[in-house]
Design a protein around this motif. Structure first.
Motif, mmCIF file in Angstrom:
data_model
loop_
_atom_site.group_PDB
_atom_site.id
_atom_site.type_symbol
_atom_site.label_atom_id
_atom_site.label_comp_id
_atom_site.label_asym_id
_atom_site.label_seq_id
_atom_site.Cartn_x
_atom_site.Cartn_y
_atom_site.Cartn_z
ATOM 1 N N SER A 130 61.020 32.366 68.716
ATOM 2 C CA SER A 130 62.150 33.043 67.946
ATOM 3 C C SER A 130 62.668 31.959 66.827
ATOM 4 O O SER A 130 62.810 32.098 65.542
ATOM 5 N N GLN A 131 62.735 30.640 67.356
ATOM 6 C CA GLN A 131 63.280 29.610 66.241
ATOM 7 C C GLN A 131 62.310 29.288 65.402
ATOM 8 O O GLN A 131 62.633 29.114 64.095
ATOM 9 N N LEU A 132 60.839 29.441 65.703
ATOM 10 C CA LEU A 132 59.965 29.194 64.818
ATOM 11 C C LEU A 132 59.979 30.368 63.577
ATOM 12 O O LEU A 132 59.523 30.005 62.315
ATOM 13 N N LEU A 133 60.112 31.395 64.205
ATOM 14 C CA LEU A 133 60.020 32.695 63.291
ATOM 15 C C LEU A 133 61.226 32.521 62.050
ATOM 16 O O LEU A 133 61.233 32.718 61.014
ATOM 17 N N ARG A 134 62.375 32.267 62.864
ATOM 18 C CA ARG A 134 63.623 31.999 61.871
ATOM 19 C C ARG A 134 63.512 30.906 60.955
ATOM 20 O O ARG A 134 63.718 30.829 59.803
ATOM 21 N N ALA A 135 62.736 29.963 61.534
ATOM 22 C CA ALA A 135 62.812 28.708 60.438
ATOM 23 C C ALA A 135 61.806 28.944 59.281
ATOM 24 O O ALA A 135 62.021 28.792 58.065
ATOM 25 N N ALA A 136 60.549 29.793 59.628
ATOM 26 C CA ALA A 136 59.869 30.544 58.630
ATOM 27 C C ALA A 136 60.533 31.295 57.645
ATOM 28 O O ALA A 136 60.326 31.125 56.401
ATOM 29 N N TYR A 137 61.261 32.034 58.041
ATOM 30 C CA TYR A 137 62.128 32.846 57.237
ATOM 31 C C TYR A 137 62.911 32.118 56.081
ATOM 32 O O TYR A 137 62.887 32.210 55.202
ATOM 33 N N ARG A 138 63.686 31.134 56.814
ATOM 34 C CA ARG A 138 64.652 30.135 56.063
ATOM 35 C C ARG A 138 63.813 29.593 55.127
ATOM 36 O O ARG A 138 64.300 29.389 53.956
ATOM 37 N N ASP A 139 62.443 28.870 55.446
ATOM 38 C CA ASP A 139 61.903 28.118 54.551
ATOM 39 C C ASP A 139 61.263 29.111 53.263
ATOM 40 O O ASP A 139 61.485 28.738 52.153
ATOM 41 N N GLN A 140 60.825 30.366 53.557
ATOM 42 C CA GLN A 140 60.451 31.260 52.713
ATOM 43 C C GLN A 140 61.597 31.726 51.594
ATOM 44 O O GLN A 140 61.457 31.642 50.381
ATOM 45 N N LEU A 141 62.877 31.711 52.136
ATOM 46 C CA LEU A 141 64.190 32.017 51.389
ATOM 47 C C LEU A 141 64.495 30.949 50.501
ATOM 48 O O LEU A 141 64.905 31.276 49.418
ATOM 49 N N GLU A 142 64.301 29.600 50.828
ATOM 50 C CA GLU A 142 64.270 28.498 50.052
ATOM 51 C C GLU A 142 63.396 27.988 49.261
ATOM 52 O O GLU A 142 63.160 27.074 48.536
ATOM 53 N N GLY A 143 62.196 28.865 49.054
ATOM 54 C CA GLY A 143 61.042 28.869 48.302
ATOM 55 C C GLY A 143 60.204 27.717 48.632
ATOM 56 O O GLY A 143 59.316 27.252 47.978
#
Length: 144
Positions: A69-82
């Motif tokens: 879950s934490q890895l998924l959230r981190a991936a989403y966060r990275d994607q949103l930050e470009g």
């Protein structure tokens, strides 16, 4: 009494579901000033109990789920930050981990003598999909 009472509360949520109320009431009787608070603890429903048992009895699977879950959230966060992020891999890993945790929770519910109905398992799956949460792990009383 602090840690000892907390340990006893943890043990309460590890009991078979049909033993919860009597054990809670007995614990409340001997808890002094916290007796009223303990007496007011809600008995978990079947889905919450299944997720709690996953936490208490299959911790490696639970921890793997939290990590996914934490890895998924981190991936989403990275994607949103470009930033570069392999969101698909994180989603696939999370989905597989939720499936494994759900199957394990089903086994724990059935081993506890209850039927893992479709409705209960849908609530278990949804809760596992949402974790981690602000709710205390191992002490859920209802699905998230």
């Amino acid at each position: 009494m602090g840690d000892t009472l907390e340990d006893e509360l943890d043990q309460l949520y590890q009991l078979p579901l049909d033993a919860f109320t009597a054990a809670r009431n007995a614990l409340a009787k001997g808890a002094g000033v916290r007796g009223g608070e303990i007496k007011g603890l809600e008995k978990p429903n079947m889905a919450a109990w299944g997720v709690n048992q996953l936490f208490w009895r299959e911790r490696p699977i639970f921890d793997e789920l939290i990590e996914a879950s934490q890895l998924l959230r981190a991936a989403y966060r990275d994607q949103l930050e470009g930033k570069p992020a392999d969101v698909r891999a994180a989603e696939d890993n999370h989905r597989a981990t939720v499936k494994r945790a759900t199957q394990t929770a089903r086994g724990l519910i059935e081993a506890g003598g209850s039927q893992a109905s479709d409705a209960v398992m849908a609530a278990v799956r949804e809760t596992l999909d949402i974790l981690p949460s602000a709710e205390p792990a191992g002490r859920l009383t209802r699905p998230l």
